[in-house]
Motif scaffolding. Sequence first.
Motif, PDB file in Angstrom:
ATOM      1  N   UNK A 318       0.767  -1.289  -0.076  1.00 22.24           N
ATOM      2  CA  UNK A 318       0.041   0.009  -0.131  1.00 22.24           C
ATOM      3  C   UNK A 318       0.818   1.324  -0.037  1.00 22.24           C
ATOM      4  N   UNK A 319       1.814   1.145   0.940  1.00 29.46           N
ATOM      5  CA  UNK A 319       2.531   2.724   0.897  1.00 29.46           C
ATOM      6  C   UNK A 319       3.716   2.633  -0.137  1.00 29.46           C
ATOM      7  N   UNK A 320       4.031   1.649  -0.589  1.00 30.80           N
ATOM      8  CA  UNK A 320       4.850   1.371  -1.887  1.00 30.80           C
ATOM      9  C   UNK A 320       4.179   1.958  -2.985  1.00 30.80           C
ATOM     10  N   UNK A 321       2.995   1.717  -3.153  1.00 31.94           N
ATOM     11  CA  UNK A 321       2.031   2.144  -4.150  1.00 31.94           C
ATOM     12  C   UNK A 321       1.875   3.691  -4.224  1.00 31.94           C
ATOM     13  N   UNK A 322       1.715   4.169  -2.759  1.00 32.66           N
ATOM     14  CA  UNK A 322       1.659   5.746  -3.000  1.00 32.66           C
ATOM     15  C   UNK A 322       2.798   6.371  -3.231  1.00 32.66           C
ATOM     16  N   UNK A 323       4.326   5.664  -3.084  1.00 32.28           N
ATOM     17  CA  UNK A 323       5.584   6.445  -3.075  1.00 32.28           C
ATOM     18  C   UNK A 323       5.922   6.088  -4.749  1.00 32.28           C
ATOM     19  N   UNK A 324       5.285   5.395  -5.644  1.00 28.64           N
ATOM     20  CA  UNK A 324       5.651   4.996  -6.728  1.00 28.64           C
ATOM     21  C   UNK A 324       5.300   6.312  -7.840  1.00 28.64           C
ATOM     22  N   UNK A 325       4.496   7.094  -7.517  1.00 30.10           N
ATOM     23  CA  UNK A 325       4.056   8.095  -8.482  1.00 30.10           C
ATOM     24  C   UNK A 325       4.283   9.559  -7.824  1.00 30.10           C
TER      25      UNK A 325
END
Length: 828
Positions: A318-325
Amino acid sequence: MDPVQSAVALTVREALHTLSSSEDGGHLLSTLGALKRYLSGAENPALPGEQEEFARMHFSAVLRCLVGRLSPGWLELLPNGQLEDLWASFFLEGPADQAFLVLMESIEGAAGPSFRLMKMAQLLARFLSAGRMAAVMEGQCRQLTEPAFRLLQETLLIKVVGLPDHLGNRLQRENLEAFLPQNYFPLLGEEIMRVLQAVVDSLRGGWDCSVSFLSQVLGKACVHGRQKEILGVLVPRLTALTQGSCLWQRVCWRLVECVPDRATEALLTGLVEAASGPDVLSRLLGNLVLKSKKAQFVMTRKILFLQYRYSTPMLQSLLGYLAMDSQRRPLLRQALKELLETWGSPSAIRHAPLPQQRYISSALLICLAHLQDAELRDSQDELLASLMAGVKTRLDSSLPAVRRLGMIVAGVASARIHPDGPPLRFQYEEDELSRELLALAAPPPVADSPSEAEASPAAETPDRGSVDSGVPQAQPEGSGSDLDSDDELVPYDMSGDQELKSGKAPAYVRDCVEALTSSEDWERWEAALRALEGLIVRSPAAAREVSVELAKVLLHLEEKTSVVGFEGLRQRALVAVVVTDPAPWPLVCPAQVAEYLTSQFYALNFSLRQRIDILDVLTLAAQELSRPGRLPPQCGSPSPTSQPSSTQAPAWRAVVQERIRSKTRRFSQRSPGRGPDAGPNEFNLVAGYFFFPLIRHFDRPLVTFDLLGEDQLVLGRLVHTLGALMYLAVNTTVAVAMGKALLEFVWTLRFHGDAYVRRGLLSAVSSVLISVPAERLLADLPDELLEARPWLADVAEQDPDEDCRVLAVKALLLLEKLRDTLVPLSSP
């Protein structure tokens, strides 16, 4: 009227009359064959306009007529099952949505277990296995601008997702395996994938399609709690298809965007759990978190703060998804701020259960691992202020686990938030939890510099070889290794050697007191401390003469040298003084040491450590005094030379007892290996001296000591000590008075915010129920017990601390034993 349409209507009307009344198998066969011309894919198909009119206006009526004639005799009008095959082909080859609705309608309308019900259920199973459910959903994806079909879509949505429930209610024990939820929803996932493939093919061919109906089916299935079954099929397939196709990614984004708001949470949590990493989640969701307020609330608030059942890999996804863009990274920074505020909030620390605090700590460390130094520097002051406030609150907690979380997170967060300054450092033992949290704080691997990644293993190869191989490396010449000839000598084994002490251990208690107070010889001081406990036990009369003075010395004793086990030696000596002082004779015991310790607990100029030591000593002393079979202290002051005779006494007694036992004839069946003889509880004489002074002044704040204020750690230890003293006072005469006072004390603090204090209060209630006889409980404390019952029930259901809930349940089980007696007392 259009002549083509009227001809179709006339033909259908005549066919329905024949099917309803005829018993001639050949006539029925020809009639069904004529109707089948209007189905797509027939051998001699009718005109397209006639097929369209038949499908839109007459097909459902024909199916209902066929269902109405279904019976064993009707199917046997033609041999070899010809009529049944032709009958079933209308459901399997005609318009899928109408056939599905008629099948469900006939199954729900069948009266109880019957031939027709089972035949229709078996036909529905064939309908599913033939892939007709994909045709049902695909037909809805192609109807774009026809509002008249909204009611049809709502009906289909209910029937498609609720099929296992409907069939389970109708068939009950005769239900088919195809309709079980664990089998149906994976099949539904496969059918959705077939429809999505058809949608992608249509888009590539230039035809418009909609995935709105698929989104509704997917969302409703997730709301029904079937995320794992249906997403377990969809996510792996979509992960592979979106790997190199922008079109598939757009279709997936549209699929999740069209999910109704009421189903967004169920779908997103299922996707985050099923996705194998943040990159997969990013391909499936796109920027949904920016387009949908509901999705943003679920992913940045509800999953992080309001729930804590999700695993650590899910948090990383979840937090990696927020950090990818770059467009989503501001949400990650905002999540870090809110996580840090919640992590350090006093209210959250008091009321949030420990698993949730660990969950928030893990999320906080993952956020720190994804954010860059420049991003943290923009809000450095705000983050640092929240961190320092949280560290203070957590270190003040009375729960070791909470303090440990504070140390781990503070050490990592301070180094990341303020890299220029000195980081916070704490000493704690490493365990699995600390290693897991520290691993979360490590930055994710970056694959942007393959040259460095290839160079790093080569650089580390020599070190690994020298460590792992165990083979000494050859050293260059001139290193001086040949000059160290002493390395070849075998070291002498000195493991059994003992350190020689020049100081002689004191032989009397008064000498120990003198050595501990005025001696500057540190070896003599240490020897006196080590010998003190044994001297007190061997010379109780001499110890009683200086008991209070000795207790005062030990209570204020500070470690002057690095004595191994100093705290244990001091504590055991204090316990020995307390146990020796209340001797069983005379009958009136002064208990001077216990009175002194309890009075000093509320005195000024004592540290919290000393007050906790007092509570620990009183608990251990009470435990020793109440121990069954405890030998009373000896009279007199035997010298060290008289010890051998005392050790030889049991030997001749054993010989005499053995001779008596061998020459004695016994007629009872009593087992000779019985336990120790029962004796009076020595704690009975001094229990009041231990208990009542501690409970008397708890609500009186001092200048440096406030139990109801900041010193809640000491309050928790006090509550646990009172509960232990109550438990050890079982079968004593003062137990009833102690129980009444303790219940009043519990009732005053029952809503305390600290979990450690609440645990002690609940343990104290159980101690009262165990130690006070049942008849005395009912006679002297009925009102207290009746008031405690609803409070315990409320704690067992709603307390955020798991240990408190368990202790409340145990107390309620003890109260259950008294329920039959309490009911008559409470009735008018």
